[in-house]
Design an enzyme around this catalytic site. Structure first.
Site, PDB file in Angstrom:
ATOM      1  N   ALA A  37       0.851  -1.211   0.000  1.00 49.82           N
ATOM      2  CA  ALA A  37       0.000   0.000   0.000  1.00 49.82           C
ATOM      3  C   ALA A  37       0.873   1.242   0.000  1.00 49.82           C
ATOM      4  CB  ALA A  37      -0.937  -0.008   1.204  1.00 49.82           C
ATOM      5  N   VAL A  67       1.978 -11.145   2.892  1.00 51.58           N
ATOM      6  CA  VAL A  67       1.796 -12.208   1.907  1.00 51.58           C
ATOM      7  C   VAL A  67       2.895 -13.262   2.107  1.00 51.58           C
ATOM      8  CG1 VAL A  67       1.797 -12.758  -0.557  1.00 51.58           C
ATOM      9  CG2 VAL A  67       0.674 -10.672   0.265  1.00 51.58           C
ATOM     10  N   ASP A 116      17.389   7.554  -8.861  1.00 49.80           N
ATOM     11  CA  ASP A 116      17.008   6.380  -8.073  1.00 49.80           C
ATOM     12  C   ASP A 116      18.200   5.491  -7.732  1.00 49.80           C
ATOM     13  OD1 ASP A 116      14.392   7.197  -8.257  1.00 49.80           O
ATOM     14  OD2 ASP A 116      13.643   5.375  -9.243  1.00 49.80           O
ATOM     15  N   HIS A 163      -9.951  34.594  -3.955  1.00 49.99           N
ATOM     16  CA  HIS A 163     -11.208  33.977  -3.567  1.00 49.99           C
ATOM     17  C   HIS A 163     -12.096  33.806  -4.796  1.00 49.99           C
ATOM     18  CE1 HIS A 163     -14.745  32.949  -1.249  1.00 49.99           C
ATOM     19  NE2 HIS A 163     -15.428  33.833  -1.958  1.00 49.99           N
TER      20      HIS A 163
HETATM   21  P1  FAD Z   1      14.833   5.839 -14.515  1.00 44.90           P
HETATM   22  O1  FAD Z   1      13.651   6.653 -14.823  1.00 44.90           O
HETATM   23  O2  FAD Z   1      14.626   4.431 -14.055  1.00 44.90           O
HETATM   24  O3  FAD Z   1      15.759   5.881 -15.814  1.00 44.90           O
HETATM   25  C1  FAD Z   1      16.955   5.180 -15.887  1.00 44.90           C
HETATM   26  C2  FAD Z   1      17.290   4.967 -17.347  1.00 44.90           C
HETATM   27  O4  FAD Z   1      18.614   4.465 -17.445  1.00 44.90           O
HETATM   28  C3  FAD Z   1      16.387   3.954 -18.026  1.00 44.90           C
HETATM   29  O5  FAD Z   1      15.824   4.528 -19.168  1.00 44.90           O
HETATM   30  C4  FAD Z   1      17.315   2.802 -18.351  1.00 44.90           C
HETATM   31  O6  FAD Z   1      16.990   2.140 -19.565  1.00 44.90           O
HETATM   32  C5  FAD Z   1      18.652   3.514 -18.492  1.00 44.90           C
HETATM   33  N1  FAD Z   1      19.803   2.647 -18.295  1.00 44.90           N
HETATM   34  C6  FAD Z   1      20.067   1.875 -17.212  1.00 44.90           C
HETATM   35  N2  FAD Z   1      21.238   1.227 -17.380  1.00 44.90           N
HETATM   36  C7  FAD Z   1      21.717   1.616 -18.588  1.00 44.90           C
HETATM   37  C8  FAD Z   1      22.880   1.285 -19.329  1.00 44.90           C
HETATM   38  N3  FAD Z   1      23.796   0.439 -18.851  1.00 44.90           N
HETATM   39  N4  FAD Z   1      23.034   1.850 -20.548  1.00 44.90           N
HETATM   40  C9  FAD Z   1      22.119   2.711 -21.051  1.00 44.90           C
HETATM   41  N5  FAD Z   1      21.001   3.050 -20.391  1.00 44.90           N
HETATM   42  C10 FAD Z   1      20.805   2.508 -19.187  1.00 44.90           C
HETATM   43  N6  FAD Z   1       7.954   9.482  -9.249  1.00 44.90           N
HETATM   44  C11 FAD Z   1       7.438  10.713  -9.039  1.00 44.90           C
HETATM   45  O7  FAD Z   1       8.183  11.631  -8.674  1.00 44.90           O
HETATM   46  N7  FAD Z   1       6.108  10.979  -9.243  1.00 44.90           N
HETATM   47  C12 FAD Z   1       5.240  10.006  -9.627  1.00 44.90           C
HETATM   48  O8  FAD Z   1       4.044  10.266  -9.794  1.00 44.90           O
HETATM   49  C13 FAD Z   1       5.749   8.704  -9.846  1.00 44.90           C
HETATM   50  N8  FAD Z   1       4.935   7.713 -10.255  1.00 44.90           N
HETATM   51  C14 FAD Z   1       5.453   6.482 -10.521  1.00 44.90           C
HETATM   52  C15 FAD Z   1       4.587   5.484 -10.943  1.00 44.90           C
HETATM   53  C16 FAD Z   1       5.071   4.226 -11.239  1.00 44.90           C
HETATM   54  C17 FAD Z   1       4.123   3.159 -11.703  1.00 44.90           C
HETATM   55  C18 FAD Z   1       6.469   3.967 -11.107  1.00 44.90           C
HETATM   56  C19 FAD Z   1       7.030   2.614 -11.453  1.00 44.90           C
HETATM   57  C20 FAD Z   1       7.340   4.945 -10.669  1.00 44.90           C
HETATM   58  C21 FAD Z   1       6.833   6.216 -10.365  1.00 44.90           C
HETATM   59  N9  FAD Z   1       7.664   7.242  -9.906  1.00 44.90           N
HETATM   60  C22 FAD Z   1       7.140   8.480  -9.642  1.00 44.90           C
HETATM   61  C23 FAD Z   1       9.110   7.035  -9.683  1.00 44.90           C
HETATM   62  C24 FAD Z   1       9.908   7.598 -10.854  1.00 44.90           C
HETATM   63  O9  FAD Z   1       9.491   6.980 -12.044  1.00 44.90           O
HETATM   64  C25 FAD Z   1      11.398   7.374 -10.608  1.00 44.90           C
HETATM   65  O10 FAD Z   1      11.763   7.936  -9.369  1.00 44.90           O
HETATM   66  C26 FAD Z   1      12.225   8.025 -11.714  1.00 44.90           C
HETATM   67  O11 FAD Z   1      11.897   7.507 -12.981  1.00 44.90           O
HETATM   68  C27 FAD Z   1      13.721   7.819 -11.454  1.00 44.90           C
HETATM   69  O12 FAD Z   1      14.436   8.476 -12.445  1.00 44.90           O
HETATM   70  P2  FAD Z   1      15.906   8.013 -12.875  1.00 44.90           P
HETATM   71  O13 FAD Z   1      16.269   8.888 -14.020  1.00 44.90           O
HETATM   72  O14 FAD Z   1      16.775   7.958 -11.693  1.00 44.90           O
HETATM   73  O15 FAD Z   1      15.739   6.509 -13.374  1.00 44.90           O
HETATM   74  P1  AMP Z   2       6.668   1.528  -1.471  1.00 45.36           P
HETATM   75  O1  AMP Z   2       8.077   1.042  -1.280  1.00 45.36           O
HETATM   76  O2  AMP Z   2       6.367   2.840  -0.824  1.00 45.36           O
HETATM   77  O3  AMP Z   2       6.208   1.462  -2.892  1.00 45.36           O
HETATM   78  O4  AMP Z   2       5.730   0.502  -0.672  1.00 45.36           O
HETATM   79  C1  AMP Z   2       5.809  -0.900  -0.818  1.00 45.36           C
HETATM   80  C2  AMP Z   2       4.994  -1.521   0.311  1.00 45.36           C
HETATM   81  O5  AMP Z   2       4.917  -2.924   0.137  1.00 45.36           O
HETATM   82  C3  AMP Z   2       5.602  -1.283   1.698  1.00 45.36           C
HETATM   83  O6  AMP Z   2       4.682  -0.569   2.484  1.00 45.36           O
HETATM   84  C4  AMP Z   2       5.837  -2.685   2.245  1.00 45.36           C
HETATM   85  O7  AMP Z   2       5.550  -2.785   3.625  1.00 45.36           O
HETATM   86  C5  AMP Z   2       4.865  -3.539   1.424  1.00 45.36           C
HETATM   87  N1  AMP Z   2       5.268  -4.966   1.369  1.00 45.36           N
HETATM   88  C6  AMP Z   2       6.493  -5.478   1.114  1.00 45.36           C
HETATM   89  N2  AMP Z   2       6.494  -6.849   1.133  1.00 45.36           N
HETATM   90  C7  AMP Z   2       5.212  -7.223   1.421  1.00 45.36           C
HETATM   91  C8  AMP Z   2       4.536  -8.500   1.594  1.00 45.36           C
HETATM   92  N3  AMP Z   2       5.171  -9.683   1.474  1.00 45.36           N
HETATM   93  N4  AMP Z   2       3.195  -8.499   1.897  1.00 45.36           N
HETATM   94  C9  AMP Z   2       2.531  -7.302   2.000  1.00 45.36           C
HETATM   95  N5  AMP Z   2       3.114  -6.097   1.863  1.00 45.36           N
HETATM   96  C10 AMP Z   2       4.428  -6.026   1.570  1.00 45.36           C
END
Ligand code: FAD
Ligand code: AMP
Length: 498
Positions: free
Chosen positions: A214, A270, A345, A477
């Site tokens: 969640a 889980v 990330d 407002h």
């Molecule tokens: P990434 O976006 O993961 O990009 C990394 C890139 O590096 C990728 O394109 C990959 O192909 C490339 N790469 C990796 N290794 C190599 C290599 N060796 N050679 C060439 N290319 C490579 N964040 C928010 O702030 N707001 C949101 O609303 C939000 N919603 C999300 C919803 C979902 C479903 C998910 C999965 C994530 C969400 N996030 C959100 C998180 C957000 O997407 C990440 O924090 C963000 O994309 C991280 O950016 P980044 O550039 O560090 O990495």
């Molecule tokens: P987030 O990292 O914020 O996207 O949240 C992931 C969530 O998954 C965390 O709140 C965890 O506690 C939950 N989570 C991780 N492993 C399990 C599991 N085996 N069953 C239920 N919840 C889980």
């Protein structure tokens, strides 16, 4: 204001930068090579190029048609497609549940999932193509292929056809991002058990949907399919709902989401899953420790994300990851290797697109001789449920733990004229201020457009605003932002409208 701050004091002149980059490019192919074109990487590349550095960005992501695309997780399978589906599903839900309040009837609304997905894909396509344009405009060289550190400051790039080239740079910025965490008790088969990527591409609404986790992603994806008609059960191992959010906001959000039909079970860990006859049986322990089971048609595993460093050749540069797989960096976001930086990330901290983008700007500007910095404690957080949950800074509990005496102002959207006009009065704004200095320590919002309302609070906190600053600021407002004004007035017990 309790004080003012200028975070970007020493800007190097463009001509100095140009001279520096021309000098350095005598030995290397590029001044900067960025690995990864997600929100951290593509921003690092654009900002580096803007500052006069000769820049390339290497990206290996392929879309479902096998075409190399920019934008990373955020644009392709994260922030953007999830918001596109949240918006579509919100329209459908509103049509069924709220249009009648406005005197608008629409009998028997229908959903066309393939059209909804095509709309989402079009949005993604337009934005990823937009980065291609931005690279051209800023003279960033786009390199399609997989990058591997090859020792020193050189990188081996393997193109999609298998051909290899080696290129070098004065500085390398790793922005390789993250991937979904798999858990052994629920291995993704990418059909019935999926991660967030699969959950953004279902071709039909599952009748029964399970979500493990969640967190923001689990709640957003659960909301999408719940609004479209799935019976959703969310299993969360932790006893507290949204443990890092303000407690009152989390309690209000939990009540509201349950009211929308999401069956959110806390302390539900889980323990196993099995796939049979096109169904998934999910076994878990409940809060009493008793074994329970649910049977679902699809299961989304949304238990977090982990850093992605596979085949990056970190060992060739002498870089070791930490125990959780993140690349350790210093205050300049430099890795243990000279001239190699990492952002987004892959270095940990909040896994948020805007966090990675700001780190990217900071590193690029520091490479260009500026003194840029960013404030991790003023990080906006948003969960795009309906209503949205958004906050910046400390909760009351965190502030007290840090030794602050707190004053709290709170204002319910039920008392906002604009929220009433919208017909969307759930939630509140809570402002936490230091009782001695009046500095705002945190702002927590649960309500309509919380993500947009939060911007005012983030900016004010960057400028070290007091609650008095919010209270003395004229808010138009009728707007939802009046609720921020009233929450600030509430810090001193002088709210007008509640
Ligand atoms: P990434 O976006 O993961 O990009 C990394 C890139 O590096 C990728 O394109 C990959 O192909 C490339 N790469 C990796 N290794 C190599 C290599 N060796 N050679 C060439 N290319 C490579 N964040 C928010 O702030 N707001 C949101 O609303 C939000 N919603 C999300 C919803 C979902 C479903 C998910 C999965 C994530 C969400 N996030 C959100 C998180 C957000 O997407 C990440 O924090 C963000 O994309 C991280 O950016 P980044 O550039 O560090 O990495
Ligand atoms: P987030 O990292 O914020 O996207 O949240 C992931 C969530 O998954 C965390 O709140 C965890 O506690 C939950 N989570 C991780 N492993 C399990 C599991 N085996 N069953 C239920 N919840 C889980």
């Amino acid at each position: 204001m309790t004080g003012s701050s200028s975070h970007y004091p020493l800007h190097a002149s463009r001509s100095t930068l140009k001279q520096k980059s021309q000098l350095e490019s005598i030995v290397a192919d590029y001044n900067v090579i960025v690995i990864g074109a997600g929100p951290a990487g593509y921003v690092a590349a654009i900002r580096s190029a803007q500052l006069g550095m000769k820049t390339a960005c290497i990206e290996k992501w392929k879309d479902t048609a096998g075409k190399n695309v920019l934008g990373g997780t955020c644009l392709n399978v994260g922030c953007i497609p999830s918001k596109a589906l949240l918006d579509s599903s919100h329209h459908y839900y509103d049509m069924q549940h709220h249009y009648a309040d406005h005197g608008i009837s629409c009998d028997n609304p229908k959903i066309d999932i393939s059209k909804m997905m095509a709309r989402k894909d079009d949005i993604v396509g337009a934005l990823t193509q937009g980065i291609v344009g931005l690279f051209k405009k800023n003279k960033v060289t786009r390199i399609e292929g997989a990058a591997k550190l090859a020792g020193g400051k050189s990188i081996e790039v393997t193109a999609q056809d298998g051909s290899k080239q080696t290129i070098s740079a004065d500085n390398i910025i790793i922005a390789s991002g993250s991937v979904p965490v798999d858990i052994p008790v629920a291995p993704a088969d990418h059909n019935l058990i999926v991660n967030s990527t699969g959950a953004l591409a279902f071709d039909a609404v599952p009748k029964r949907l399970g979500v493990i986790g969640a967190g923001a992603i689990g709640l957003e994806l659960g909301s999408v399919w719940g609004r479209l008609g799935a019976e959703v059960t969310v299993l969360e191992a932790m006893p507290d709902f949204l443990a890092t959010a303000d407690r009152k906001i989390a309690a209000a959000a939990l009540k509201s989401l349950k009211g929308q039909g999401l069956d959110i079970q806390l302390s539900a860990k889980v323990t196993a899953t099995s796939v049979n006859n096109n169904e998934v049986t999910v076994s878990y322990t409940d809060k009493k420790g008793d074994a329970q089971q649910i049977v679902v048609d699809k299961l989304i595993v949304a238990v977090g994300r982990k850093p992605y460093t596979a085949d990056l050749g970190l060992e060739n540069a002498g870089i070791k990851t930490d125990e959780r797989g993140f690349i350790p960096v210093d205050a300049n976001r430099k890795t243990s290797a000279d001239g190699i930086y990492a952002v987004g990330d892959v270095i940990g901290g909040p896994m948020l697109a805007h966090k990675g983008s700001e780190e990217a700007v900071m590193v690029a500007e520091r490479l260009a001789g500026q003194k840029s910095e960013m404030h991790y404690d003023i990080m906006p957080w948003v969960i795009y449920t309906h209503p949205e949950i958004a906050w910046v800074g400390m909760t009351e509990e965190q502030a007290k733990d840090k030794g602050h005496k707190c004053k709290v102002g709170q204002f319910p959207f039920a008392a906002s004229g604009r929220a009433r006009a919208h017909g969307d009065v759930t939630g509140m704004i809570r402002m936490i201020a230091d009782a001695d200095t009046d500095a705002v320590l945190g702002v927590h919002i649960f309500g309509i457009s919380a993500s947009e309302l939060l911007g005012e609070a983030v900016l004010a906190m960057e400028f070290e605003a007091s609650s008095e600053d919010f209270a003395r600021t004229i808010h138009a407002h009728p707007t939802l932002s009046e609720a921020m004004h009233e929450a600030a007035l509430g810090v001193d017990g002088r709210t007008i409208h509640a």
